[in-house]
Scaffold this active site. Structure first.
Site, PDB file in Angstrom:
ATOM      1  CG  ASP A  34     -41.476   6.753 -15.962  1.00 36.63           C
ATOM      2  OD1 ASP A  34     -41.694   6.096 -14.921  1.00 36.63           O
ATOM      3  OD2 ASP A  34     -41.340   7.991 -15.958  1.00 36.63           O
ATOM      4  CD  GLU A  36     -39.554   9.093 -12.759  1.00 37.09           C
ATOM      5  OE1 GLU A  36     -40.377   9.493 -11.902  1.00 37.09           O
ATOM      6  OE2 GLU A  36     -39.012   9.853 -13.587  1.00 37.09           O
ATOM      7  CD  GLN A  88     -14.742  -1.440  -8.993  1.00 35.30           C
ATOM      8  OE1 GLN A  88     -14.898  -2.543  -9.489  1.00 35.30           O
ATOM      9  NE2 GLN A  88     -13.707  -0.671  -9.308  1.00 35.30           N
ATOM     10  CG  ASP A 155      -9.678 -17.121  -2.350  1.00 39.24           C
ATOM     11  OD1 ASP A 155      -9.699 -16.708  -1.173  1.00 39.24           O
ATOM     12  OD2 ASP A 155     -10.451 -16.690  -3.228  1.00 39.24           O
ATOM     13  CE  LYS A 178      -8.553 -20.795  -8.900  1.00 39.53           C
ATOM     14  NZ  LYS A 178      -9.017 -19.632  -9.707  1.00 39.53           N
ATOM     15  CB  SER A 208     -21.823 -13.824  -7.702  1.00 34.99           C
ATOM     16  OG  SER A 208     -22.497 -13.033  -8.662  1.00 34.99           O
ATOM     17  N   GLY A 210     -20.975 -18.602  -9.171  1.00 33.87           N
ATOM     18  CA  GLY A 210     -20.641 -19.954  -8.734  1.00 33.87           C
ATOM     19  C   GLY A 210     -19.468 -20.568  -9.471  1.00 33.87           C
TER      20      GLY A 210
END
Length: 275
Positions: A34, A36, A88, A155, A178, A208, A210
């Site tokens: 399942d 777990e 985050q 950047d 940019k 990540s 790219g």
């Protein structure tokens, strides 16, 4: 003291054991039908443990928490080479969870100390109270020492990281800026340096998807002699590596915080030095 190696860091865990002299404890983990996860530390008699496991997925987080629970009452140093959820680091919209704050509270409720490599931002780091951060940018620089290269940050915000790598390499560095040409065209060029005919290394902490590197490489490859990409954490989600090579990137290198085929540099000795 014993070292427990998690499923996301088997090679790095062994390298840390070799570099530090800390033996690896036998650990059993498996997944039930399942989904777990089951964990057992076979030899839990020691009073001190080091746990090594990158957070590449939700399963990695659950495995880590279950190991920490199995070691309740022990002195535990938790090594998270790649700290997932660190991007985050604040609430950008009302009602958003600050993911790294939740992760920090969970991990530090068990561990005596948390060691990580190049966490994504100072804001993310600020959510921890018992963190030691290891800087692997010097490893990238050492890899290119003696070569005639120029290092570029994607950047301005990442320029400080690239500066540290460039100082170790002894090479020029700059950041990509940019410039919007029209409604459909954005030009990406180094802010100050002319890279015509030079070997360019685009350096970042995480690759990540790219996307940023791919866009930059497509515009740089017409001027530069060659373009490579280097990072600490090679997340490389989905077909990111294929996208990088298809864009004109001639080589991708990374450390082994996330174990990928491009992980040619090891942070084991840096982490062993902290332990």
């Amino acid at each position: 003291m014993k070292l427990i190696v998690g499923p996301s860091s088997p090679l790095l865990g062994k390298r840390i054991s070799d570099a530090s002299g800390i033996p690896i404890a036998e650990t059993t983990y498996r997944k039930f039908p399942d989904g777990e996860i089951y964990v057992r530390v076979e030899d839990a008699k020691d009073d001190e443990f080091v746990v090594v496991n990158s957070l590449n997925s939700n399963d990695d987080l659950v495995f880590t928490l279950l190991v920490l629970d199995a070691l309740s009452g022990k002195e535990v140093t938790l090594v998270i080479p790649y700290m997932g959820y660190a991007r985050q680091d604040r609430a950008f919209l009302d009602g958003e969870a600050v993911s790294i704050r939740a992760i920090a509270r969970l991990l530090e409720s068990y561990a005596s100390k948390v060691v990580t490599v190049n966490i994504h931002s100072e804001e993310a780091k600020g959510h921890f109270r018992k963190m030691v951060e290891v800087d692997a940018m010097g490893l990238i620089g050492e890899h290119y020492r003696g070569e005639d290269v120029v290092m570029l940050s994607p950047d301005r915000g990442s320029l400080e990281r690239v500066r540290r790598a460039a100082e170790s390499a002894g090479c020029d560095f700059d950041y990509l800026e940019k410039t919007r040409i029209d409604a459909e065209t954005v030009e990406i060029r180094p802010k100050n340096l002319d890279v015509s005919g030079r070997k360019v290394i685009i350096v970042d902490d995480i690759i990540s998807t790219g996307g940023t590197v791919v866009t930059a490489a497509k515009q740089l490859k017409g001027d530069a002699e060659s373009v490579e990409a280097a990072c600490v954490h090679a997340v490389l989600a989905g077909n990111a590596l294929n996208r990088l090579y298809s864009s004109g990137i001639s080589r991708v290198i990374a450390t082994d915080t996330v174990e990928r085929q491009v992980s040619v540099l090891s942070v084991a000795r840096l982490i062993a030095g902290v332990l």
